[in-house]
Design a protein around this motif. Sequence first.
Motif, PDB file in Angstrom:
ATOM      1  N   ARG A 147       0.811  -1.230   0.000  1.00 35.33           N
ATOM      2  CA  ARG A 147       0.000   0.000   0.000  1.00 35.33           C
ATOM      3  C   ARG A 147       0.833   1.264   0.000  1.00 35.33           C
ATOM      4  NH1 ARG A 147      -2.123   0.976   4.262  1.00 35.33           N
ATOM      5  NH2 ARG A 147      -1.478  -0.740   5.623  1.00 35.33           N
ATOM      6  N   THR A 148       2.081   1.182   0.350  1.00 33.20           N
ATOM      7  CA  THR A 148       2.916   2.378   0.487  1.00 33.20           C
ATOM      8  C   THR A 148       4.057   2.391  -0.538  1.00 33.20           C
ATOM      9  OG1 THR A 148       4.221   1.250   2.195  1.00 33.20           O
ATOM     10  CG2 THR A 148       2.374   2.615   2.923  1.00 33.20           C
ATOM     11  N   PHE A 149       5.048   1.569  -0.321  1.00 33.35           N
ATOM     12  CA  PHE A 149       6.263   1.645  -1.144  1.00 33.35           C
ATOM     13  C   PHE A 149       6.009   1.216  -2.583  1.00 33.35           C
ATOM     14  CE2 PHE A 149      10.156  -0.406  -2.754  1.00 33.35           C
ATOM     15  CZ  PHE A 149      10.982   0.701  -2.793  1.00 33.35           C
ATOM     16  N   PHE A 150       5.423   0.024  -2.779  1.00 30.79           N
ATOM     17  CA  PHE A 150       5.261  -0.483  -4.141  1.00 30.79           C
ATOM     18  C   PHE A 150       4.182   0.280  -4.905  1.00 30.79           C
ATOM     19  CE2 PHE A 150       7.156  -4.234  -2.026  1.00 30.79           C
ATOM     20  CZ  PHE A 150       8.260  -4.382  -2.856  1.00 30.79           C
ATOM     21  N   ARG A 151       3.200   0.843  -4.219  1.00 28.88           N
ATOM     22  CA  ARG A 151       2.197   1.661  -4.917  1.00 28.88           C
ATOM     23  C   ARG A 151       2.841   2.912  -5.511  1.00 28.88           C
ATOM     24  NH1 ARG A 151      -3.319   3.204  -1.923  1.00 28.88           N
ATOM     25  NH2 ARG A 151      -3.672   0.986  -2.378  1.00 28.88           N
ATOM     26  N   HIS A 152       3.825   3.465  -4.831  1.00 26.86           N
ATOM     27  CA  HIS A 152       4.494   4.693  -5.294  1.00 26.86           C
ATOM     28  C   HIS A 152       5.928   4.402  -5.747  1.00 26.86           C
ATOM     29  CE1 HIS A 152       1.081   6.746  -3.526  1.00 26.86           C
ATOM     30  NE2 HIS A 152       1.335   6.194  -2.355  1.00 26.86           N
ATOM     31  N   PHE A 153       6.152   3.196  -6.265  1.00 27.36           N
ATOM     32  CA  PHE A 153       7.523   2.816  -6.640  1.00 27.36           C
ATOM     33  C   PHE A 153       8.074   3.733  -7.727  1.00 27.36           C
ATOM     34  CE2 PHE A 153      10.595   0.401  -9.134  1.00 27.36           C
ATOM     35  CZ  PHE A 153      11.472  -0.015  -8.142  1.00 27.36           C
ATOM     36  N   ARG A 154       7.249   4.088  -8.714  1.00 30.79           N
ATOM     37  CA  ARG A 154       7.731   4.955  -9.799  1.00 30.79           C
ATOM     38  C   ARG A 154       8.158   6.319  -9.273  1.00 30.79           C
ATOM     39  NH1 ARG A 154       3.614   3.954 -14.938  1.00 30.79           N
ATOM     40  NH2 ARG A 154       4.080   1.703 -15.210  1.00 30.79           N
ATOM     41  N   LEU A 155       7.465   6.802  -8.269  1.00 31.62           N
ATOM     42  CA  LEU A 155       7.866   8.089  -7.686  1.00 31.62           C
ATOM     43  C   LEU A 155       9.238   7.989  -7.027  1.00 31.62           C
ATOM     44  CD1 LEU A 155       4.488   9.263  -6.078  1.00 31.62           C
ATOM     45  CD2 LEU A 155       5.529  10.031  -8.212  1.00 31.62           C
ATOM     46  N   TYR A 156       9.460   6.910  -6.296  1.00 34.27           N
ATOM     47  CA  TYR A 156      10.781   6.724  -5.685  1.00 34.27           C
ATOM     48  C   TYR A 156      11.860   6.605  -6.761  1.00 34.27           C
ATOM     49  CZ  TYR A 156       8.814   5.999  -1.015  1.00 34.27           C
ATOM     50  OH  TYR A 156       8.199   6.165   0.189  1.00 34.27           O
ATOM     51  N   SER A 157      11.574   5.840  -7.811  1.00 34.47           N
ATOM     52  CA  SER A 157      12.563   5.678  -8.881  1.00 34.47           C
ATOM     53  C   SER A 157      12.865   7.006  -9.559  1.00 34.47           C
ATOM     54  CB  SER A 157      12.050   4.665  -9.912  1.00 34.47           C
ATOM     55  OG  SER A 157      11.865   3.408  -9.315  1.00 34.47           O
ATOM     56  N   TYR A 158      11.810   7.773  -9.819  1.00 34.89           N
ATOM     57  CA  TYR A 158      12.018   9.071 -10.458  1.00 34.89           C
ATOM     58  C   TYR A 158      12.807  10.024  -9.554  1.00 34.89           C
ATOM     59  CZ  TYR A 158      10.988  13.512 -12.750  1.00 34.89           C
ATOM     60  OH  TYR A 158      11.114  14.728 -13.358  1.00 34.89           O
ATOM     61  N   LEU A 159      12.479  10.008  -8.273  1.00 34.92           N
ATOM     62  CA  LEU A 159      13.149  10.911  -7.347  1.00 34.92           C
ATOM     63  C   LEU A 159      14.643  10.645  -7.268  1.00 34.92           C
ATOM     64  CD1 LEU A 159      13.076  13.079  -5.092  1.00 34.92           C
ATOM     65  CD2 LEU A 159      12.538  11.244  -3.486  1.00 34.92           C
ATOM     66  N   TYR A 160      15.018   9.366  -7.246  1.00 34.71           N
ATOM     67  CA  TYR A 160      16.430   9.032  -7.050  1.00 34.71           C
ATOM     68  C   TYR A 160      17.195   8.837  -8.362  1.00 34.71           C
ATOM     69  CZ  TYR A 160      15.474   8.381  -2.099  1.00 34.71           C
ATOM     70  OH  TYR A 160      15.124   8.588  -0.778  1.00 34.71           O
ATOM     71  N   SER A 161      16.512   8.899  -9.492  1.00 34.49           N
ATOM     72  CA  SER A 161      17.201   8.740 -10.778  1.00 34.49           C
ATOM     73  C   SER A 161      17.266  10.021 -11.579  1.00 34.49           C
ATOM     74  CB  SER A 161      16.513   7.651 -11.612  1.00 34.49           C
ATOM     75  OG  SER A 161      15.169   8.034 -11.898  1.00 34.49           O
ATOM     76  N   THR A 162      16.391  10.959 -11.323  1.00 35.90           N
ATOM     77  CA  THR A 162      16.369  12.215 -12.080  1.00 35.90           C
ATOM     78  C   THR A 162      17.236  13.250 -11.378  1.00 35.90           C
ATOM     79  OG1 THR A 162      14.104  11.730 -12.768  1.00 35.90           O
ATOM     80  CG2 THR A 162      14.877  14.007 -13.044  1.00 35.90           C
ATOM     81  N   PRO A 163      18.126  13.906 -12.121  1.00 38.67           N
ATOM     82  CA  PRO A 163      18.962  14.948 -11.487  1.00 38.67           C
ATOM     83  C   PRO A 163      18.091  16.068 -10.930  1.00 38.67           C
ATOM     84  CG  PRO A 163      19.829  14.317 -13.639  1.00 38.67           C
ATOM     85  CD  PRO A 163      18.485  13.678 -13.529  1.00 38.67           C
ATOM     86  N   GLN A 164      18.478  16.552  -9.788  1.00 40.26           N
ATOM     87  CA  GLN A 164      17.712  17.607  -9.120  1.00 40.26           C
ATOM     88  C   GLN A 164      18.238  18.973  -9.531  1.00 40.26           C
ATOM     89  OE1 GLN A 164      16.784  16.903  -4.872  1.00 40.26           O
ATOM     90  NE2 GLN A 164      18.125  15.142  -5.048  1.00 40.26           N
TER      91      GLN A 164
END
Length: 311
Positions: A147-164
Motif C-alpha cells: 500500500r505504500t512503497f510499491f504503490r508509489h515505486f515509480r515516484l521513488y525511482s524518479y526521485l532518485y534517478s532524475t537529477p535535481q
Amino acid sequence: MVNAKPAIQKEEVAPAAEDSVQVTKKQDVYQQYYELLSSSLEEATTHLASVLDLPDYESNPRSAARLDFISYALQFAKEACYGPRRVNALISIASCMLDAAIAGASCAEVQATFQTRLLAATSPRPGADSEQFSPDQVAQVAQYFARTFFRHFRLYSYLYSTPQDIIESNASLLVETAIVPSFGDALAESEWLDALDAKRMAEEAAAAEAKQAEEAAKEAAAAKAAEEAAMRAEEQRQADLLRKPATLEDAIEHMVAVRLDAEKKLLSEEYASKEEAMLLRIADLEARAGLPPASAGQKKRANQAPSPTPQ
C-alpha cells in the motif's frame, strides 16, 4: 541408502560479536526515537535524521524521502506492537528495498528481493520478540509495503534517478564589530560608587521636587474649585433673591433673606469704617507718645479683637 550429513554442518554459525553490538545499538536508537516521539516530534525527527546520517533532510528531497520512508515504517511497527529486535529486522528489510530502488532495480526485482528477505525471516513460532515474523505478521508487512512503497515505486525511482535542480543564492550578513572602550577612560571603584550615589541623590531630589509640585498643583486646583463653588453659590443666592416669590411663604422668606443680606452688608461696612478709624487713632497716639509704629502683626491682632474707643 542416504548418507547422513556430518553433525557439524547442522550447527548454526553464531553471529559475530561486532554485528551483535551494532544490532543492539540500532535497537536502542529506535527505542529512543519512540520515547522522543511521545514528547516532541521535532526532536524525534532530528534524532532519527542523525541516526540515518541525513543532515540535509530539510533541504534535500532525497534525504527527506528516506527519512519519511523509515519513520512511517517505524510507526507501522509501533502500531503492530513489535519488539525492539523485530523492529530492527523490519527496518533492515525496508532499507534493503529502498537501496535497491535507488540503485536502479526494477519494481519486479525489488519485489523479488523483498519476498526473499521476508520469507527468510519467517517462522511458525517466532517468539514474543525476535528477528523473525509469524505468517500473520508476514501478511501484515506485505500488505503495508504494497500500500505504500510499491504503490508509489515509480515516484521513488524518479526521485532518485532524475537529477535535481540546484538553486544557489547568496546572502549578505551584516557583522557588527564590538567597540571596546579604552581602559584609560575607566573610573576607579570609589569614583564609580560616588558617581552612582550622586546620580541616585539627584534622581531622589528630582522625584521629591516633582512630588511637591504635584501636591502644590493639587492644592491650587482644590482652592480654585472651592472658590468657584463659592462664587456659584453666591450667584445662585443672588438669583434666588431677585426671583419673584410664587407664594406668601416664599415672599416672607424672600423678604427675610433680603433684610439679612442688607444688614450683613451694613455691619460689614460699619466694622470696616470703625477698623480704619481705630488704626488712625492708634497711629496718632503712637506719634504723640514718640513710640515706633505698630508692627503688622500687632495691627492684625488689633483688627481681630478691637477694644472699644470713645467716639
